[in-house]
Write a protein that holds these residues in place. Structure first.
Motif, short mmCIF file in Angstrom:
data_model
loop_
_atom_site.label_atom_id
_atom_site.label_comp_id
_atom_site.label_asym_id
_atom_site.label_seq_id
_atom_site.Cartn_x
_atom_site.Cartn_y
_atom_site.Cartn_z
N ALA A 178 -7.50 10.21 -11.00
CA ALA A 178 -7.51 11.32 -11.95
C ALA A 178 -8.24 10.93 -13.23
N LEU A 179 -7.96 9.72 -13.74
CA LEU A 179 -8.65 9.27 -14.95
C LEU A 179 -10.15 9.14 -14.71
N SER A 180 -10.51 8.70 -13.54
CA SER A 180 -11.94 8.58 -13.21
C SER A 180 -12.59 9.96 -13.19
N ARG B 271 0.82 -1.23 0.00
CA ARG B 271 0.00 0.00 0.00
C ARG B 271 0.84 1.27 0.00
N VAL B 272 1.98 1.26 0.68
CA VAL B 272 2.79 2.47 0.78
C VAL B 272 3.89 2.54 -0.28
N HIS B 273 3.96 1.56 -1.17
CA HIS B 273 4.97 1.57 -2.23
C HIS B 273 4.65 2.72 -3.19
N PRO B 274 5.65 3.48 -3.63
CA PRO B 274 5.40 4.62 -4.52
C PRO B 274 4.65 4.26 -5.79
N LYS B 275 4.93 3.11 -6.39
CA LYS B 275 4.22 2.73 -7.61
C LYS B 275 2.73 2.53 -7.34
N THR B 276 2.41 1.97 -6.19
CA THR B 276 1.00 1.77 -5.83
C THR B 276 0.31 3.11 -5.63
N ILE B 277 0.98 4.03 -4.96
CA ILE B 277 0.40 5.34 -4.71
C ILE B 277 0.19 6.09 -6.02
N VAL B 278 1.19 6.05 -6.91
CA VAL B 278 1.07 6.71 -8.21
C VAL B 278 -0.08 6.09 -9.01
N GLY B 279 -0.17 4.77 -8.98
CA GLY B 279 -1.26 4.09 -9.69
C GLY B 279 -2.62 4.50 -9.16
N ASP B 280 -2.75 4.61 -7.84
CA ASP B 280 -4.02 5.02 -7.24
C ASP B 280 -4.37 6.45 -7.65
N VAL B 281 -3.39 7.34 -7.61
CA VAL B 281 -3.64 8.74 -7.99
C VAL B 281 -4.02 8.82 -9.47
#
Length: 140
Positions: free
Chosen positions: A79-81, A65-75
Motif C-alpha cells: 500500500a505504501l509503495s 509466511r502465513v503469520h498474520p503479522k507478516t501478511i499485514v506487513g506485506d500488505v
C-alpha cells in the motif's frame, strides 16, 4: 479391496472394464537396488536427517509466511509503495503544469509577459472581490 479379489482382475492384468483400475508400478532398475544394498545404515540415517532438516526449514519458512503479522506487513508495504508511486506521478503532473504555465507567462530570458499577466491578475482580483462580497452578505 485387494487386487486379486476384484472381479475384473485376472492373472495380474486388468480387464480394462473397471473404472477403478490401478496400474502396477514399474519395477525399479537393478542398479538402484544394488546401490541401496551397498549403502550402509549410517548413510541412510544421514540422508533421513538431512531431509528432516530441510523439511523443518521449509515448515518454518511457511509458518513465517502465513503469520498474520507478516501478511499485514506485506500488505502495508504494498500500500505504501502504491501511495508513493501515485504521489510521484502527481508531483510530475503538477511540475509539468507549473512549467507549462511558467513558459506561458515568462519570456525565455525570465522577464514577465504583461500581456498575459494583466488579464490573469484582473480575474484573480474579481474572484477575490466576489468572495468578499458573498461573505459580507451572509453576515447580515
Amino acid at each position: 479391496m485387494p487386487e486379486s479379489s476384484r472381479p475384473d482382475h485376472q492373472d495380474g492384468k486388468s480387464g480394462g472394464s473397471s473404472r477403478y483400475e490401478v496400474e502396477k508400478p514399474k519395477p525399479k532398475p537393478k542398479a538402484k537396488e544394488s546401490k541401496a544394498k551397498a549403502e550402509g545404515p549410517e548413510e541412510i540415517e544421514a540422508r533421513i536427517r538431512h531431509r528432516r532438516a530441510v523439511l523443518a526449514d521449509t515448515l518454518d519458512e511457511l509458518a513465517v509466511r502465513v503469520h498474520p503479522k507478516t501478511i499485514v506487513g506485506d500488505v502495508r508495504t504494498r500500500a505504501l509503495s502504491a501511495v508513493d508511486r501515485r504521489a510521484g506521478q502527481a508531483y510530475i503532473a503538477v511540475n509539468r503544469t507549473v512549467s507549462g504555465a511558467r513558459t506561458g507567462l515568462m519570456t525565455r530570458d525570465g522577464s514577465p509577459r504583461p500581456e498575459r499577466l494583466i488579464p490573469i491578475a484582473l480575474v484573480a482580483v474579481g474572484v477575490v472581490g466576489l468572495l468578499v462580497l458573498g461573505s459580507r452578505r451572509r453576515r447580515r
